[in-house]
Scaffold this active site. Structure first.
Site, PDB file in Angstrom:
ATOM      1  N   ARG A   1      -3.898  -5.025   7.350  1.00  0.00           N
ATOM      2  CA  ARG A   1      -4.954  -4.087   7.769  1.00  0.00           C
ATOM      3  C   ARG A   1      -6.180  -4.853   8.273  1.00  0.00           C
ATOM      4  O   ARG A   1      -6.786  -4.480   9.283  1.00  0.00           O
ATOM      5  CB  ARG A   1      -5.338  -3.186   6.591  1.00  0.00           C
ATOM      6  CG  ARG A   1      -4.317  -2.097   6.301  1.00  0.00           C
ATOM      7  CD  ARG A   1      -4.728  -1.252   5.114  1.00  0.00           C
ATOM      8  NE  ARG A   1      -4.737  -2.021   3.883  1.00  0.00           N
ATOM      9  CZ  ARG A   1      -5.691  -1.951   2.955  1.00  0.00           C
ATOM     10  NH1 ARG A   1      -6.736  -1.172   3.141  1.00  0.00           N
ATOM     11  NH2 ARG A   1      -5.604  -2.663   1.847  1.00  0.00           N
TER      12      ARG A   1
ATOM     13  N   ASP B   1       0.835  -1.200   0.000  1.00  0.00           N
ATOM     14  CA  ASP B   1       0.000   0.000   0.000  1.00  0.00           C
ATOM     15  C   ASP B   1       0.873   1.254   0.000  1.00  0.00           C
ATOM     16  O   ASP B   1       1.986   1.234   0.544  1.00  0.00           O
ATOM     17  CB  ASP B   1      -0.885   0.030   1.244  1.00  0.00           C
ATOM     18  CG  ASP B   1      -1.895  -1.104   1.286  1.00  0.00           C
ATOM     19  OD1 ASP B   1      -2.264  -1.596   0.204  1.00  0.00           O
ATOM     20  OD2 ASP B   1      -2.303  -1.487   2.396  1.00  0.00           O
TER      21      ASP B   1
ATOM     22  N   ASP C   1      -6.811   1.944   7.800  1.00  0.00           N
ATOM     23  CA  ASP C   1      -5.517   2.536   8.139  1.00  0.00           C
ATOM     24  C   ASP C   1      -5.696   4.012   8.483  1.00  0.00           C
ATOM     25  O   ASP C   1      -6.822   4.536   8.495  1.00  0.00           O
ATOM     26  CB  ASP C   1      -4.494   2.335   7.019  1.00  0.00           C
ATOM     27  CG  ASP C   1      -4.893   2.996   5.704  1.00  0.00           C
ATOM     28  OD1 ASP C   1      -5.733   3.919   5.720  1.00  0.00           O
ATOM     29  OD2 ASP C   1      -4.360   2.593   4.653  1.00  0.00           O
TER      30      ASP C   1
ATOM     31  N   TYR D   1       6.003  -8.607   8.623  1.00  0.00           N
ATOM     32  CA  TYR D   1       5.653  -7.195   8.776  1.00  0.00           C
ATOM     33  C   TYR D   1       5.817  -6.756  10.229  1.00  0.00           C
ATOM     34  O   TYR D   1       5.683  -7.562  11.157  1.00  0.00           O
ATOM     35  CB  TYR D   1       4.191  -6.947   8.383  1.00  0.00           C
ATOM     36  CG  TYR D   1       3.852  -7.278   6.959  1.00  0.00           C
ATOM     37  CD1 TYR D   1       3.890  -6.305   5.960  1.00  0.00           C
ATOM     38  CD2 TYR D   1       3.464  -8.570   6.600  1.00  0.00           C
ATOM     39  CE1 TYR D   1       3.567  -6.612   4.651  1.00  0.00           C
ATOM     40  CE2 TYR D   1       3.137  -8.888   5.286  1.00  0.00           C
ATOM     41  CZ  TYR D   1       3.191  -7.902   4.315  1.00  0.00           C
ATOM     42  OH  TYR D   1       2.871  -8.212   3.022  1.00  0.00           O
TER      43      TYR D   1
END
Length: 290
Positions: free
Chosen positions: A173, A38, A80, A66
């Site tokens: 997310r 993203d 987000d 991550y």
């Protein structure tokens, strides 16, 4: 130039922006990334150049890692920090409850792709529909969270940092939104960094500024991982006549190898292909010769 440049994708840039950057740096059009990040996410983005694009599917399918920072007490439409706030609730859970909720997502997990994602339905990307104010039903998928750890908790700020190791196709997310739902207060991703993609991790990343410096110094090759290094298979070197037969698509009779996959080179060290040995013959799996 053939190989992979591991770009440290900066905040605000798209994965396609990084593809265009590498095209400008190398002057090569045949360039592709190996898994969308993203715009709000940063970190490890392997970009394939030339012959390495043939291996892009392999890298895209690899596991990822991550580091994410969750903001508790709110939800947003994009899941987000860039989205519009949908709900606000007090954070009444304890640190122990937060750690337990995070850990509960370790294992096989069902996820529904977020509306703000690149998944296509009827030829149109979900984020395009979302921008038009359209929400459609999405099919849930099973992903594997191999490991999830709580790194830190700031109860005063309502921020939780987690490390996640997961299979391809995992939406962090969505994971953070689901953690917020489990805690009863909601959550969104405040910051997100990819720390690993397949064989590449943060230590192998090159910033965009450093890549331009290497370009100006005439040594951009320093940032390129060769195509054959993407595979951990043992090597086999074949004579010229045999190399030519491989290029013609023929199976090659061979002795003395264990069954399995091999990186095949000619006698001058040029990488030719990935081939499978079945106990009697080398069979072409993926070609990399010019």
């Amino acid at each position: 130039m053939d190989g992979v440049i591991v770009v440290d994708k900066p905040y605000g840039k798209t994965s396609h922006d990084m593809v265009n950057l590498v095209r400008k740096l190398t002057g090569i059009k045949k360039v592709g990334h190996t898994g969308t990040l993203d715009p709000a996410a940063t970190g490890v983005l392997p970009v394939c150049i030339g012959k390495a694009t043939k291996a892009a599917e392999l890298l895209t399918a690899s596991d990822k890692a991550y580091r994410a920072e969750l903001a508790l007490g709110m939800t947003t439409d994009t899941l987000d920090a860039d989205g519009e706030v949908l709900t606000e609730q007090p954070v009444l859970c304890t640190e122990q409850e937060i750690r337990a909720a995070v850990k509960s997502f370790e294992g096989m997990v069902e996820q529904t792709p977020p509306m703000y994602s690149a998944v296509k339905i009827n030829g149109k990307k979900l984020y395009e529909l979302a921008r038009e104010g359209v929400e459609v039903k999405r099919k849930a998928r099973i992903v594997h969270i191999y490991k999830i750890e709580t790194v830190s908790i700031d109860m005063e700020q309502g921020l939780v940092t987690i490390d996640v190791e997961c299979s391809k196709g995992t939406y962090i997310r969505t994971l953070c939104d689901d953690i917020g739902k489990k805690l009863g207060c909601g959550a969104y991703v405040n910051r997100l960094e990819r720390t690993k993609s397949g064989m590449f991790d943060s230590s192998q990343c090159w910033t965009t500024a450093r890549l331009w410096e290497l370009k100006e110094q005439g040594c951009l090759e320093q940032a390129v991982t060769p195509v054959d290094a993407l595979f951990a298979y043992p090597q086999v070197h074949v004579p010229e006549q045999m190399a030519q037969r491989i290029k013609n698509g023929n199976r090659i009779a061979y002795r003395g190898l264990a069954a399995g996959k091999y990186r095949v080179y000619d006698m001058e060290g040029r990488f030719l292909a990935i081939m499978e040995y079945d106990g009697a013959q080398l069979v072409l799996e993926k070609a990399f010769w010019s």
